[in-house]
Motif scaffolding. Structure first.
Motif, PDB file in Angstrom:
ATOM      1  N   PHE A  43     -15.219  11.019  26.699  1.00  0.00           N
ATOM      2  CA  PHE A  43     -13.993  10.265  26.437  1.00  0.00           C
ATOM      3  C   PHE A  43     -14.341   8.905  25.859  1.00  0.00           C
ATOM      4  CE2 PHE A  43     -15.263   9.469  30.798  1.00  0.00           C
ATOM      5  CZ  PHE A  43     -15.108   8.107  30.969  1.00  0.00           C
ATOM      6  N   GLU A  44     -13.328   8.207  25.364  1.00  0.00           N
ATOM      7  CA  GLU A  44     -13.504   6.872  24.792  1.00  0.00           C
ATOM      8  C   GLU A  44     -12.673   5.866  25.576  1.00  0.00           C
ATOM      9  OE1 GLU A  44     -12.532   6.961  20.657  1.00  0.00           O
ATOM     10  OE2 GLU A  44     -14.358   8.033  20.092  1.00  0.00           O
ATOM     11  N   ARG A  45     -13.194   4.668  25.717  1.00  0.00           N
ATOM     12  CA  ARG A  45     -12.428   3.600  26.352  1.00  0.00           C
ATOM     13  C   ARG A  45     -12.961   2.258  25.880  1.00  0.00           C
ATOM     14  NH1 ARG A  45     -13.371   3.234  32.702  1.00  0.00           N
ATOM     15  NH2 ARG A  45     -12.418   1.208  32.296  1.00  0.00           N
ATOM     16  N   ARG A  95      -1.211  10.736  27.343  1.00  0.00           N
ATOM     17  CA  ARG A  95      -1.021   9.603  26.436  1.00  0.00           C
ATOM     18  C   ARG A  95      -2.254   8.701  26.378  1.00  0.00           C
ATOM     19  NH1 ARG A  95       4.530   8.295  29.444  1.00  0.00           N
ATOM     20  NH2 ARG A  95       5.899   9.812  28.442  1.00  0.00           N
ATOM     21  N   ARG A  96      -2.925   8.530  27.499  1.00  0.00           N
ATOM     22  CA  ARG A  96      -3.954   7.486  27.550  1.00  0.00           C
ATOM     23  C   ARG A  96      -5.335   7.939  28.017  1.00  0.00           C
ATOM     24  NH1 ARG A  96       0.795   5.106  29.326  1.00  0.00           N
ATOM     25  NH2 ARG A  96       0.382   5.599  31.501  1.00  0.00           N
ATOM     26  N   ARG A  97      -5.451   9.153  28.529  1.00  0.00           N
ATOM     27  CA  ARG A  97      -6.755   9.576  29.074  1.00  0.00           C
ATOM     28  C   ARG A  97      -7.059  11.005  28.642  1.00  0.00           C
ATOM     29  NH1 ARG A  97      -4.347   6.318  32.661  1.00  0.00           N
ATOM     30  NH2 ARG A  97      -3.188   8.020  33.674  1.00  0.00           N
ATOM     31  N   ARG A  98      -7.260  11.164  27.337  1.00  0.00           N
ATOM     32  CA  ARG A  98      -7.658  12.466  26.802  1.00  0.00           C
ATOM     33  C   ARG A  98      -9.176  12.553  26.726  1.00  0.00           C
ATOM     34  NH1 ARG A  98      -3.759  10.465  23.829  1.00  0.00           N
ATOM     35  NH2 ARG A  98      -5.207   9.867  22.173  1.00  0.00           N
ATOM     36  N   CYS A  99      -9.693  13.755  26.868  1.00  0.00           N
ATOM     37  CA  CYS A  99     -11.139  13.929  26.839  1.00  0.00           C
ATOM     38  C   CYS A  99     -11.484  15.255  26.178  1.00  0.00           C
ATOM     39  CB  CYS A  99     -11.716  13.884  28.256  1.00  0.00           C
ATOM     40  SG  CYS A  99     -11.194  15.241  29.340  1.00  0.00           S
ATOM     41  N   LEU A 100     -12.772  15.453  25.954  1.00  0.00           N
ATOM     42  CA  LEU A 100     -13.315  16.732  25.517  1.00  0.00           C
ATOM     43  C   LEU A 100     -14.169  17.286  26.648  1.00  0.00           C
ATOM     44  CD1 LEU A 100     -14.443  15.710  21.922  1.00  0.00           C
ATOM     45  CD2 LEU A 100     -12.557  17.256  22.466  1.00  0.00           C
ATOM     46  N   VAL A 101     -14.080  18.585  26.864  1.00  0.00           N
ATOM     47  CA  VAL A 101     -14.875  19.251  27.896  1.00  0.00           C
ATOM     48  C   VAL A 101     -15.899  20.125  27.173  1.00  0.00           C
ATOM     49  CG1 VAL A 101     -14.838  20.765  29.899  1.00  0.00           C
ATOM     50  CG2 VAL A 101     -12.879  19.257  29.432  1.00  0.00           C
ATOM     51  N   PRO A 102     -17.175  19.741  27.168  1.00  0.00           N
ATOM     52  CA  PRO A 102     -18.188  20.546  26.478  1.00  0.00           C
ATOM     53  C   PRO A 102     -18.382  21.891  27.161  1.00  0.00           C
ATOM     54  CG  PRO A 102     -18.981  18.303  26.908  1.00  0.00           C
ATOM     55  CD  PRO A 102     -17.737  18.501  27.733  1.00  0.00           C
ATOM     56  N   GLY A 126     -25.312  32.652  19.040  1.00  0.00           N
ATOM     57  CA  GLY A 126     -25.912  31.440  19.575  1.00  0.00           C
ATOM     58  C   GLY A 126     -25.023  30.678  20.536  1.00  0.00           C
ATOM     59  N   ASP A 127     -23.760  31.058  20.645  1.00  0.00           N
ATOM     60  CA  ASP A 127     -22.814  30.395  21.551  1.00  0.00           C
ATOM     61  C   ASP A 127     -22.880  28.868  21.419  1.00  0.00           C
ATOM     62  OD1 ASP A 127     -22.140  32.932  22.666  1.00  0.00           O
ATOM     63  OD2 ASP A 127     -23.899  32.823  23.952  1.00  0.00           O
ATOM     64  N   PRO A 128     -22.569  28.337  20.228  1.00  0.00           N
ATOM     65  CA  PRO A 128     -22.642  26.882  20.034  1.00  0.00           C
ATOM     66  C   PRO A 128     -21.656  26.141  20.927  1.00  0.00           C
ATOM     67  CG  PRO A 128     -21.477  27.917  18.216  1.00  0.00           C
ATOM     68  CD  PRO A 128     -22.061  29.034  19.024  1.00  0.00           C
ATOM     69  N   VAL A 129     -21.935  24.875  21.156  1.00  0.00           N
ATOM     70  CA  VAL A 129     -21.087  24.062  22.020  1.00  0.00           C
ATOM     71  C   VAL A 129     -19.712  23.853  21.388  1.00  0.00           C
ATOM     72  CG1 VAL A 129     -20.777  21.781  23.049  1.00  0.00           C
ATOM     73  CG2 VAL A 129     -22.996  22.886  23.134  1.00  0.00           C
ATOM     74  N   MET A 130     -18.689  24.031  22.200  1.00  0.00           N
ATOM     75  CA  MET A 130     -17.315  23.739  21.804  1.00  0.00           C
ATOM     76  C   MET A 130     -16.833  22.517  22.583  1.00  0.00           C
ATOM     77  SD  MET A 130     -15.583  27.559  21.855  1.00  0.00           S
ATOM     78  CE  MET A 130     -16.225  28.031  23.472  1.00  0.00           C
ATOM     79  N   GLY A 131     -15.723  21.957  22.148  1.00  0.00           N
ATOM     80  CA  GLY A 131     -15.085  20.868  22.875  1.00  0.00           C
ATOM     81  C   GLY A 131     -13.673  21.277  23.245  1.00  0.00           C
ATOM     82  N   PHE A 132     -13.463  21.633  24.516  1.00  0.00           N
ATOM     83  CA  PHE A 132     -12.108  21.954  24.965  1.00  0.00           C
ATOM     84  C   PHE A 132     -11.296  20.670  25.073  1.00  0.00           C
ATOM     85  CE2 PHE A 132     -13.980  25.595  27.736  1.00  0.00           C
ATOM     86  CZ  PHE A 132     -14.110  26.408  26.622  1.00  0.00           C
ATOM     87  N   ALA A 133     -10.028  20.729  24.729  1.00  0.00           N
ATOM     88  CA  ALA A 133      -9.145  19.589  24.952  1.00  0.00           C
ATOM     89  C   ALA A 133      -8.947  19.420  26.456  1.00  0.00           C
ATOM     90  CB  ALA A 133      -7.801  19.815  24.273  1.00  0.00           C
ATOM     91  N   GLY A 134      -9.042  18.176  26.922  1.00  0.00           N
ATOM     92  CA  GLY A 134      -8.861  17.917  28.340  1.00  0.00           C
ATOM     93  C   GLY A 134      -8.158  16.600  28.577  1.00  0.00           C
TER      94      GLY A 134
END
Length: 227
Positions: A43-45, A95-102, A126-134
């Protein structure tokens, strides 16, 4: 829904893939990530030092507890995209605390005459890394103890995998990671537009053994294809 997933890409590689500035918490490989476990999110902050937005990777407990909850007894592992900015449990975080779940992939169970059959779904070879919306939250418990939690955003499954389960994680393409994490995006309309702009991924399912049903099992054999 998404109730189990796998993440075995080393922490150093994850940092490079997601462009994180720093990490907090040990990121251990897992082939059977389950609710209530401590797992990494990105996440970013805004940080007062050095006075700019930083991207961090930090472990949180899977199972979101809203900041206003009276207790932590009813964590929510998934959040429906369709009601993300409307449901009281999720709208502030959306609205304010979105993240990616590897994740390298996730498991779903298909009902059948012989019982529930687990499948592992990934982006293929190879099952590459994804980023789930979280989304993530911080809940203040007794004696000022803080509990950091997250939930995975889900929506209707793509047609190619809908026969396995009718829901799937929202997979954010790398080209939209910055947009999803941007802390300046904070209106309901902007979040809805973001979700609408995320295309359905091309996921490849493979049938795996039933050992994944036991959270005590956690090794590479869980993702091996079975006939």
């Amino acid at each position: 829904m998404c109730g189990r997933y796998a993440l075995w890409t080393p922490e150093e590689e994850l940092a490079g893939i997601f462009g994180t500035d720093f990490s907090l918490g040990d990121v251990a490989p897992t082939y059977n990530a389950a609710p209530s476990q401590q797992l990494p999110i990105v996440f970013e902050r805004y940080e007062e030092e050095p006075g700019r937005v930083l991207r961090r990777m930090q472990t949180h407990q899977w199972g979101l507890v809203p900041s206003w909850a009276r207790d932590a007894s009813r964590p929510m592992i998934n959040a429906r995209a369709e009601s993300l900015v409307d449901k009281p449990s999720f709208k502030a975080a959306a609205r304010r605390r979105r993240c990616l779940v590897p994740a390298n992939g996730y498991y779903e169970w298909q009902a059948g005459a012989g019982g529930k059959q687990p499948w592992f779904l990934s982006e293929g070879e190879g099952d590459p890394v994804m980023g789930f919306a979280g989304i993530y939250e911080a809940w203040q418990g007794p004696r000022d103890q803080w509990l950091l939690t997250f939930a995975i955003v889900t929506r209707s499954a793509p047609d190619a995998v809908g026969h396995i389960h009718d829901r799937s994680p929202v997979v954010v393409p790398p080209s939209m990671w910055s947009d999803w994490l941007d802390p300046k995006t904070e209106t309901d309309t902007e979040v809805r537009h973001l979700l609408d702009a995320i295309a359905s991924p091309v996921l490849v399912p493979r049938k795996v053994g039933k050992a994944v049903g036991n959270v005590r099992n956690n090794d590479p054999s869980l993702i091996e294809k079975v006939v």
